[in-house]
Design an enzyme around this catalytic site. Structure first.
Site, PDB file in Angstrom:
ATOM      1  N   GLY A  98       4.894 -28.580 -26.106  1.00 59.11           N
ATOM      2  CA  GLY A  98       5.589 -28.218 -24.873  1.00 59.11           C
ATOM      3  C   GLY A  98       4.868 -27.677 -23.943  1.00 59.11           C
ATOM      4  O   GLY A  98       3.461 -27.975 -23.398  1.00 59.11           O
ATOM      5  N   ASN A  99       4.875 -26.923 -22.803  1.00 57.20           N
ATOM      6  CA  ASN A  99       3.860 -26.329 -21.533  1.00 57.20           C
ATOM      7  C   ASN A  99       4.636 -25.475 -21.317  1.00 57.20           C
ATOM      8  O   ASN A  99       5.446 -24.413 -21.915  1.00 57.20           O
ATOM      9  CB  ASN A  99       4.353 -27.206 -20.530  1.00 57.20           C
ATOM     10  CG  ASN A  99       6.058 -27.623 -20.018  1.00 57.20           C
ATOM     11  OD1 ASN A  99       6.424 -26.220 -19.275  1.00 57.20           O
ATOM     12  ND2 ASN A  99       6.543 -28.909 -20.544  1.00 57.20           N
ATOM     13  N   ARG A 100       3.893 -24.555 -20.616  1.00 62.81           N
ATOM     14  CA  ARG A 100       3.891 -23.216 -20.441  1.00 62.81           C
ATOM     15  C   ARG A 100       4.760 -22.665 -19.403  1.00 62.81           C
ATOM     16  O   ARG A 100       4.660 -21.509 -18.428  1.00 62.81           O
ATOM     17  CB  ARG A 100       2.318 -22.774 -19.551  1.00 62.81           C
ATOM     18  CG  ARG A 100       1.177 -22.862 -20.819  1.00 62.81           C
ATOM     19  CD  ARG A 100      -0.260 -22.002 -19.921  1.00 62.81           C
ATOM     20  NE  ARG A 100      -0.066 -21.229 -19.059  1.00 62.81           N
ATOM     21  CZ  ARG A 100      -1.051 -21.192 -18.351  1.00 62.81           C
ATOM     22  NH1 ARG A 100      -2.174 -22.065 -18.435  1.00 62.81           N
ATOM     23  NH2 ARG A 100      -1.353 -20.163 -17.847  1.00 62.81           N
ATOM     24  N   SER A 101       5.399 -23.599 -18.754  1.00 68.24           N
ATOM     25  CA  SER A 101       6.902 -23.282 -18.001  1.00 68.24           C
ATOM     26  C   SER A 101       7.513 -21.790 -18.005  1.00 68.24           C
ATOM     27  O   SER A 101       7.747 -22.091 -19.511  1.00 68.24           O
ATOM     28  CB  SER A 101       7.528 -24.288 -17.645  1.00 68.24           C
ATOM     29  OG  SER A 101       8.579 -23.834 -17.633  1.00 68.24           O
ATOM     30  N   ALA A 139       9.548 -28.080 -15.709  1.00 68.36           N
ATOM     31  CA  ALA A 139       8.304 -28.941 -16.087  1.00 68.36           C
ATOM     32  C   ALA A 139       9.006 -29.592 -17.678  1.00 68.36           C
ATOM     33  O   ALA A 139       9.099 -29.612 -18.439  1.00 68.36           O
ATOM     34  CB  ALA A 139       7.691 -27.507 -16.653  1.00 68.36           C
TER      35      ALA A 139
END
Ligand code: CTP
Length: 411
Positions: A213-216, A281
Site C-alpha cells: 500500500g502507500n501513505r495516501s 495514489a
C-alpha cells in the site's frame, strides 16, 4: 483573503431543527481553530440546545432577539463586524426568511447587515428540501452570492432516508475555512456538469492478511470531490484506502481496493463525464501472484517478492478521452540530479497526455497525511500557475477554476 484565517470573527447561526445538536461539535471545531465565535440561535433552536451549552462552548453571551443589549445595536454591529457567517442547521423556515430579507430575530437581522461570506447549511426532511418553495429560496439566495451547501443524503429523523441531512461538522468546518481563505471559492460554475474524482491509495494483496500500500490519506481527492459538489457538479468519487474520511455531502462514493478495481470503477464512471481528476495514489506494481493461504514465516529466508505492472489508468483515460472531456492528474515529485520538481512535472504531463497536472513537492512532511497542500498547476497548453500553501479545499477550488474555464472554452 479577507481575514486572518487563523483568528476570524465568526457568527454561528443555529436554526430550530433536530440537527441543532450537531452545531455544538461545529462550534467546538471553530473555536479550537482559534476563531472567536458568537452563537446566534433562533428561539426554536433553544428548544433543542440550551443557551448555556452555546455560552460555555463559545465563551460569549447568547441572545436571540433584537431587544437585548439595545445600546450596543447588536442587530447591526454583529453582522457588520463578522468575517464569516455560518448557519448550521439552516431549516426551510430560516432559508425562507433569509431569502425574503426578514429581520424578525437577531440572526436574520445579522444576515442583512453582513458584508462577509455567508454559508448556509440546510438540514430538513427531503420533502421540504425538494419543495419548489425551498428550491426557489435556495436559487434566490445563491443568485445573491450566498453559499448554500448541498445537504448530505442518509438517515433522517424517523425512518426516512434521502437528501436533507446536515453534513458532518468536520466538512462544514472545512468549507468555513475555505471561505475565509477565499470568499469566492464556491461559485455554482459546475452546475449541470458530471465529474469523476479518484482518491486514496490502492492496496495490492499479497495474501489474505498482507498487502502493498502507500501513505495516501485521500484528503486531497476528497476535497476535490467536496468542492466540486458544492460548485454544483454531480460527482462520483472512486475511493481507495483513506484515513477514515466520511463521505462528502452530495457525492456518490464507490469504494475500491486494488488498482484493477479502481480502473474499472473510474473508466465506467468516466463515460459521458465532463471531467476526471485522478488524485488517487495508484500502485504501479502488484505482487505477481496472490497466496490464498497466509504465507508462513518458516525457518528459511522468504522467496523474493515478484511484482508485475498495473495498468496506468490516467493514460487509459487520456487515450480514450471523449470530446471536450478535461482530464487532470496529480504528481507527487521530488527534485533530483536530472531536474527540479517542475521539470519532472512537465515531462509527466506530456507522458500521460493529461490536460492539467497538479505537481506537489513531497518529503519533509509535505503532501501526504497533512491538512495543507501547495504546488503548481501545469496545463498542456503551456500554462503554469503556482498553488500557494493553503487547505486542500483551497487547492481544489483553484483546480476547479482551471477545469471550469476549459469546459467553458469547449462550449
Ligand atoms: N496513475 C494512474 N495509474 C497508475 C499510476 C498513476 O492513473 N498506475 C495516475 C495517478 O492517479 C496520478 C498520475 O497518474 O494522477 C501520476 O501518478 P504518479 O505515481 O506520479 O505517476 P507514475 O506514472 O507512477 O510515475 P512515477 O514513475 O514518477 O511513479
Amino acid at each position: 483573503m479577507i481575514a486572518d484565517v487563523a483568528a476570524a470573527r465568526i457568527l454561528l447561526g443555529v436554526a430550530g431543527g433536530i440537527a441543532a445538536y450537531k452545531s455544538c461539535e461545529l462550534l467546538r471545531r471553530l473555536t479550537e481553530s482559534g476563531h472567536s465565535v458568537r452563537v446566534l440561535p433562533t428561539a426554536s433552536a433553544l428548544k433543542f440546545v440550551g443557551a448555556a451549552t452555546f455560552e460555555a462552548l463559545s465563551g460569549q453571551p447568547v441572545r436571540t432577539g433584537v431587544f437585548a443589549d439595545v445600546p450596543a445595536v447588536p442587530h447591526v454591529a454583529l453582522g457588520q463586524q463578522a468575517d464569516l457567517v455560518v448557519v448550521a442547521p439552516a431549516t426551510a423556515d430560516l432559508l425562507a426568511r433569509a431569502a425574503h430579507g426578514r429581520a424578525d430575530d437577531l440572526l436574520t437581522a445579522a444576515l442583512l447587515t453582513a458584508h462577509c461570506p455567508v454559508l448556509l447549511v440546510p438540514a430538513m426532511h427531503t420533502e421540504m428540501w425538494e419543495h419548489p418553495a425551498t428550491r426557489d429560496n435556495v436559487a434566490l439566495l445563491r443568485s445573491r452570492g450566498v453559499v448554500v451547501m448541498e445537504p448530505a443524503s442518509g438517515r433522517l429523523t424517523g425512518r426516512d432516508t434521502g437528501p436533507g441531512r446536515l453534513p458532518e461538522p468536520a466538512e462544514i468546518a472545512e468549507l468555513a475555512r475555505l471561505l475565509l481563505e477565499r470568499p469566492d471559492a464556491l461559485p455554482r460554475d459546475l452546475s449541470g456538469r458530471r465529474v469523476v474524482v479518484s482518491a486514496g491509495g490502492t492496496r495490492e494483496p499479497l495474501d489474505p492478511v498482507r498487502f502493498l500500500g502507500n501513505r495516501s490519506s485521500g484528503r486531497q481527492g476528497y476535497a476535490l470531490a467536496q468542492v466540486a459538489a458544492q460548485r454544483g457538479a454531480a460527482v462520483t468519487l472512486v475511493a481507495g484506502h483513506t484515513a477514515e474520511l466520511g463521505d462528502p455531502a452530495g457525492v456518490e462514493v464507490v469504494h475500491v481496493g486494488t488498482t484493477r478495481e479502481l480502473r474499472e470503477a473510474v473508466l465506467a464512471a468516466a463515460k459521458g463525464a465532463d471531467a476526471v481528476a485522478m488524485a488517487a495514489a495508484v500502485a504501479d506494481f502488484r505482487p505477481a501472484s496472490f497466496a490464498s493461504d497466509k504465507i508462513k514465516k518458516g525457518s528459511t529466508d522468504p522467496e523474493p517478492l515478484v511484482l508485475t505492472r498495473n495498468p496506468d489508468v490516467l493514460v487509459e483515460l487520456t487515450q480514450g478521452r471523449e470530446q471536450g472531456q478535461v482530464i487532470l492528474g496529480f504528481a507527487a515529485e521530488t527534485g533530483d540530479a536530472t531536474g527540479d520538481v517542475l521539470h519532472h512535472g512537465r515531462a509527466k504531463l506530456a507522458r500521460k497526455g493529461a490536460d492539467l497536472l497538479v505537481v506537489n513537492t513531497v518529503g519533509d512532511g509535505r503532501g501526504f497525511e497533512v491538512a495543507d497542500n501547495a504546488g503548481w498547476l501545469l496545463g498542456a497548453d503551456g500554462t503554469e500557475q503556482e498553488l500557494h500553501p493553503g487547505s486542500k479545499a483551497l487547492l481544489a477550488s483553484r483546480v476547479w477554476d482551471a477545469v471550469s474555464a476549459r469546459l467553458r472554452a469547449h462550449g
